[in-house]
Design a protein around this motif. Sequence first.
Motif, short mmCIF file in Angstrom:
data_model
loop_
_atom_site.label_atom_id
_atom_site.label_comp_id
_atom_site.label_asym_id
_atom_site.label_seq_id
_atom_site.Cartn_x
_atom_site.Cartn_y
_atom_site.Cartn_z
N ALA A 74 0.80 -0.87 -0.09
CA ALA A 74 0.43 0.10 -0.17
C ALA A 74 0.75 1.04 0.32
CB ALA A 74 -0.43 0.09 1.38
N LEU A 75 1.46 1.15 0.93
CA LEU A 75 2.94 2.61 0.58
C LEU A 75 3.14 2.56 -0.32
CD1 LEU A 75 4.50 2.02 4.04
CD2 LEU A 75 2.89 4.06 3.95
N LEU A 76 4.02 1.83 -1.16
CA LEU A 76 4.15 1.65 -2.40
C LEU A 76 3.47 2.17 -3.58
CD1 LEU A 76 6.78 -1.64 -2.80
CD2 LEU A 76 7.61 0.75 -2.38
N LEU B 237 4.37 6.39 -5.54
CA LEU B 237 5.61 5.97 -6.14
C LEU B 237 4.98 6.68 -7.77
CD1 LEU B 237 6.73 2.69 -6.38
CD2 LEU B 237 8.27 4.28 -6.55
N PRO B 238 3.47 6.23 -7.70
CA PRO B 238 3.08 7.19 -8.84
C PRO B 238 3.18 8.55 -8.96
CG PRO B 238 1.24 5.36 -8.36
CD PRO B 238 2.23 5.88 -6.63
N GLY C 162 10.29 12.99 -2.75
CA GLY C 162 10.87 13.04 -1.50
C GLY C 162 9.54 13.62 -0.64
N GLU C 163 8.77 14.44 -1.27
CA GLU C 163 7.70 15.02 -0.37
C GLU C 163 6.81 14.07 -0.16
OE1 GLU C 163 5.97 18.19 -2.75
OE2 GLU C 163 7.92 19.58 -2.73
N ARG C 164 6.02 13.10 -1.10
CA ARG C 164 5.16 12.27 -1.05
C ARG C 164 5.80 11.00 -0.58
NH1 ARG C 164 4.89 12.62 -6.34
NH2 ARG C 164 5.56 9.92 -6.91
N ILE C 165 7.07 11.18 0.57
CA ILE C 165 7.64 9.83 1.64
C ILE C 165 7.37 10.32 2.84
CG2 ILE C 165 9.72 8.79 2.15
CD1 ILE C 165 11.03 8.70 -1.01
N GLU D 52 16.74 -5.31 6.43
CA GLU D 52 16.47 -5.25 5.60
C GLU D 52 15.22 -4.85 5.31
OE1 GLU D 52 17.28 -9.76 4.47
OE2 GLU D 52 16.91 -10.22 5.86
N PHE D 53 14.19 -4.40 6.22
CA PHE D 53 12.95 -3.56 5.95
C PHE D 53 13.45 -2.31 5.06
CE2 PHE D 53 10.06 -0.43 7.08
CZ PHE D 53 9.19 -1.28 6.77
N ILE D 54 14.62 -1.88 5.55
CA ILE D 54 14.70 -0.40 4.77
C ILE D 54 15.89 -0.84 3.45
CG2 ILE D 54 16.72 1.59 4.87
CD1 ILE D 54 16.74 1.35 8.19
N THR D 55 16.35 -1.66 3.26
CA THR D 55 17.18 -2.33 2.09
C THR D 55 16.88 -2.75 1.35
OG1 THR D 55 18.29 -3.94 2.80
CG2 THR D 55 19.52 -1.65 3.61
N VAL D 56 15.58 -3.75 0.95
CA VAL D 56 15.18 -4.35 0.75
C VAL D 56 13.40 -4.74 0.28
CG1 VAL D 56 14.70 -7.44 0.08
CG2 VAL D 56 16.60 -6.42 1.04
N VAL D 57 12.49 -4.48 1.55
CA VAL D 57 11.40 -4.77 2.14
C VAL D 57 10.37 -3.76 1.19
CG1 VAL D 57 9.46 -4.54 3.17
CG2 VAL D 57 10.89 -6.35 3.38
N LEU D 58 11.03 -1.87 1.41
CA LEU D 58 10.29 -0.68 1.54
C LEU D 58 11.02 0.15 1.05
CD1 LEU D 58 8.00 0.56 1.46
CD2 LEU D 58 8.08 1.51 3.71
#
Length: 202
Positions: free
Chosen positions: A81-83, A87-88, A95-98, A133-139
């Motif tokens: 859901a976050l992606l 992303l769109p 950066g603002e959306r994140i 791994e959450f930072i580098t792989v999952v999200l």
Amino acid sequence: MATSTGDSKGRRRGRRPGGSDTRAQLLEAARIEFASRGFEGATVRMIADRAGVDPAMVNHWFGGKDALFTAALDLPVDPAALLTSVLPGDPEKLGERIVATFLKVWDATGGGPLAAIIQSVASHEEAARMMREFITVVLVGRVVSAVAPDRPQLRAALCGSQLFGMGMVRYVLKLEPLASADHATLVAAIAPNLQRYLTGDL
């Protein structure tokens, strides 16, 4: 709790009596498997075997491996859901959306779960590994790889430092005036630097 012995007869098929017990068993098994094997190494089947349930129960309760991983970390987020939400749109506004999404998610919980995670990773290597791994792989890594012109791993690490550094100051240290600043102020101040990590020259 049933353990994986290589004998499929030892594993119950389908849903355990009392659905919440199945979910709890899966979470306990997932924390062990993810901590020992990492996100990539731990498979849905391994986790289900350790929990003593059919692998289909992972999808039934969590919707997949990614969501089970974040549930094992006790993060109130859905990576998919976050992606979909960040992303769109214009890559130069990513950066603002994140930052806006990060603040919205964590303010909704009062920052409590994030504060607990940050404090946990400081003293427990298994929790630290899972968060890495959450930072580098999952999200974060997936977001960065979608827009990064180069050096995606470095960019993901820099983005993680920005976001979780902000989380530390806002929710754990509660340093004013950042702790009570409104979202618009923080987005305006932090997003440009995050955007440079995402798409700018390093």
